[in-house]
Design an enzyme around this catalytic site. Sequence first.
Site, mmCIF file in Angstrom:
data_model
loop_
_atom_site.group_PDB
_atom_site.id
_atom_site.type_symbol
_atom_site.label_atom_id
_atom_site.label_comp_id
_atom_site.label_asym_id
_atom_site.label_seq_id
_atom_site.Cartn_x
_atom_site.Cartn_y
_atom_site.Cartn_z
ATOM 1 N N ASP A 64 0.854 -1.193 0.000
ATOM 2 C CA ASP A 64 0.000 0.000 0.000
ATOM 3 C C ASP A 64 0.888 1.240 0.000
ATOM 4 O O ASP A 64 1.900 1.313 0.708
ATOM 5 C CB ASP A 64 -0.928 -0.008 1.224
ATOM 6 C CG ASP A 64 -2.064 0.996 1.079
ATOM 7 O OD1 ASP A 64 -3.216 0.559 0.922
ATOM 8 O OD2 ASP A 64 -1.798 2.221 1.124
ATOM 9 N N ILE A 65 0.522 2.242 -0.771
ATOM 10 C CA ILE A 65 1.327 3.453 -0.912
ATOM 11 C C ILE A 65 1.289 4.294 0.370
ATOM 12 O O ILE A 65 2.165 5.136 0.582
ATOM 13 C CB ILE A 65 0.819 4.258 -2.139
ATOM 14 C CG1 ILE A 65 1.897 5.144 -2.697
ATOM 15 C CG2 ILE A 65 -0.436 5.060 -1.804
ATOM 16 C CD1 ILE A 65 1.545 5.736 -4.073
ATOM 17 N N ASN A 85 -12.820 -3.410 2.427
ATOM 18 C CA ASN A 85 -13.746 -2.283 2.537
ATOM 19 C C ASN A 85 -14.717 -2.365 1.360
ATOM 20 O O ASN A 85 -14.290 -2.516 0.209
ATOM 21 C CB ASN A 85 -12.991 -0.952 2.513
ATOM 22 C CG ASN A 85 -12.161 -0.741 3.759
ATOM 23 O OD1 ASN A 85 -12.513 -1.224 4.844
ATOM 24 N ND2 ASN A 85 -11.053 -0.024 3.626
ATOM 25 N N GLY A 108 -15.382 3.283 3.563
ATOM 26 C CA GLY A 108 -14.026 3.742 3.278
ATOM 27 C C GLY A 108 -13.431 3.231 1.983
ATOM 28 O O GLY A 108 -12.254 3.471 1.713
ATOM 29 N N GLN A 109 -14.232 2.523 1.153
ATOM 30 C CA GLN A 109 -13.670 2.070 -0.124
ATOM 31 C C GLN A 109 -13.487 3.269 -1.053
ATOM 32 O O GLN A 109 -14.428 4.043 -1.268
ATOM 33 C CB GLN A 109 -14.582 1.026 -0.780
ATOM 34 C CG GLN A 109 -13.935 0.406 -2.027
ATOM 35 C CD GLN A 109 -14.767 -0.716 -2.646
ATOM 36 O OE1 GLN A 109 -15.897 -0.988 -2.236
ATOM 37 N NE2 GLN A 109 -14.191 -1.349 -3.663
ATOM 38 N N HIS A 127 -10.024 -5.278 -3.435
ATOM 39 C CA HIS A 127 -8.695 -5.486 -2.854
ATOM 40 C C HIS A 127 -8.841 -5.885 -1.404
ATOM 41 O O HIS A 127 -9.657 -5.331 -0.670
ATOM 42 C CB HIS A 127 -7.822 -4.226 -2.975
ATOM 43 C CG HIS A 127 -8.500 -2.969 -2.515
ATOM 44 N ND1 HIS A 127 -9.424 -2.302 -3.293
ATOM 45 C CD2 HIS A 127 -8.407 -2.275 -1.362
ATOM 46 C CE1 HIS A 127 -9.867 -1.248 -2.641
ATOM 47 N NE2 HIS A 127 -9.274 -1.206 -1.446
ATOM 48 N N HIS A 136 -7.005 -5.701 2.106
ATOM 49 C CA HIS A 136 -5.910 -5.104 2.868
ATOM 50 C C HIS A 136 -5.363 -6.192 3.795
ATOM 51 O O HIS A 136 -6.119 -6.753 4.598
ATOM 52 C CB HIS A 136 -6.415 -3.959 3.756
ATOM 53 C CG HIS A 136 -6.901 -2.749 3.028
ATOM 54 N ND1 HIS A 136 -6.121 -1.618 2.857
ATOM 55 C CD2 HIS A 136 -8.096 -2.470 2.459
ATOM 56 C CE1 HIS A 136 -6.828 -0.696 2.217
ATOM 57 N NE2 HIS A 136 -8.020 -1.180 1.959
HETATM 58 P P1 AMP Z 1 -9.726 1.506 0.074
HETATM 59 O O1 AMP Z 1 -9.816 2.848 0.772
HETATM 60 O O2 AMP Z 1 -10.146 0.341 0.918
HETATM 61 O O3 AMP Z 1 -10.404 1.541 -1.281
HETATM 62 O O4 AMP Z 1 -8.172 1.252 -0.159
HETATM 63 C C1 AMP Z 1 -7.457 1.811 -1.212
HETATM 64 C C2 AMP Z 1 -6.011 1.751 -0.816
HETATM 65 O O5 AMP Z 1 -5.232 1.915 -1.970
HETATM 66 C C3 AMP Z 1 -5.573 2.825 0.186
HETATM 67 O O6 AMP Z 1 -5.074 2.203 1.360
HETATM 68 C C4 AMP Z 1 -4.497 3.597 -0.566
HETATM 69 O O7 AMP Z 1 -3.438 4.000 0.262
HETATM 70 C C5 AMP Z 1 -4.051 2.576 -1.602
HETATM 71 N N1 AMP Z 1 -3.480 3.133 -2.827
HETATM 72 C C6 AMP Z 1 -3.950 4.175 -3.571
HETATM 73 N N2 AMP Z 1 -3.180 4.347 -4.653
HETATM 74 C C7 AMP Z 1 -2.193 3.405 -4.593
HETATM 75 C C8 AMP Z 1 -1.083 3.077 -5.425
HETATM 76 N N3 AMP Z 1 -0.809 3.765 -6.567
HETATM 77 N N4 AMP Z 1 -0.275 2.053 -5.047
HETATM 78 C C9 AMP Z 1 -0.526 1.388 -3.916
HETATM 79 N N5 AMP Z 1 -1.567 1.630 -3.099
HETATM 80 C C10 AMP Z 1 -2.386 2.627 -3.423
#
Ligand code: AMP
Length: 114
Positions: free
Chosen positions: A30-31, A87, A93-94, A100, A102
């Site tokens: 995760d970024i 999520n 929070g999605q 995906h 987590h």
């Molecule tokens: P959600 O809020 O459950 O949809 O999770 C989306 C997740 O994607 C968040 O934890 C972000 O930090 C992560 N995210 C967004 N852009 C990227 C990216 N380019 N590479 C890796 N993770 C990312």
Amino acid sequence: MTDCLFCKIVEGEVPAKIVRESERALAFRDINPQAPTHVLVIPREHRPDAAALAASSPEALAEVVGLAARVAADEGIADSGYRLVFNTGAGAGQTVFHVHAHLLGGRGLNWPPG
Ligand code: AMP
Ligand code: ZN
């Protein structure tokens, strides 16, 4: 899907720190990590959420969970415990509508989550 961030990661059009791959799934860091281990595990095929994937491709959902377990073992958190979170929906929070999981671990995790 052309406008999906995680489809672009699958296609290699957006860079990601990939930690494990399988035929139908991909795991990358995760970024914006929320724990010492914070890895996202996705199916290569585009589905908006876990329920949609379960309905269309239950074996791909099983592969996502299985790949997460292998990453947890790689990261040394299989025994200490980890959390898998899908999520589902903006209200939960999605923010990225490509399913995906987590994978979170490496620190104490409170229950219930916020
Ligand atoms: P959600 O809020 O459950 O949809 O999770 C989306 C997740 O994607 C968040 O934890 C972000 O930090 C992560 N995210 C967004 N852009 C990227 C990216 N380019 N590479 C890796 N993770 C990312
Ligand atoms: Zn997608």
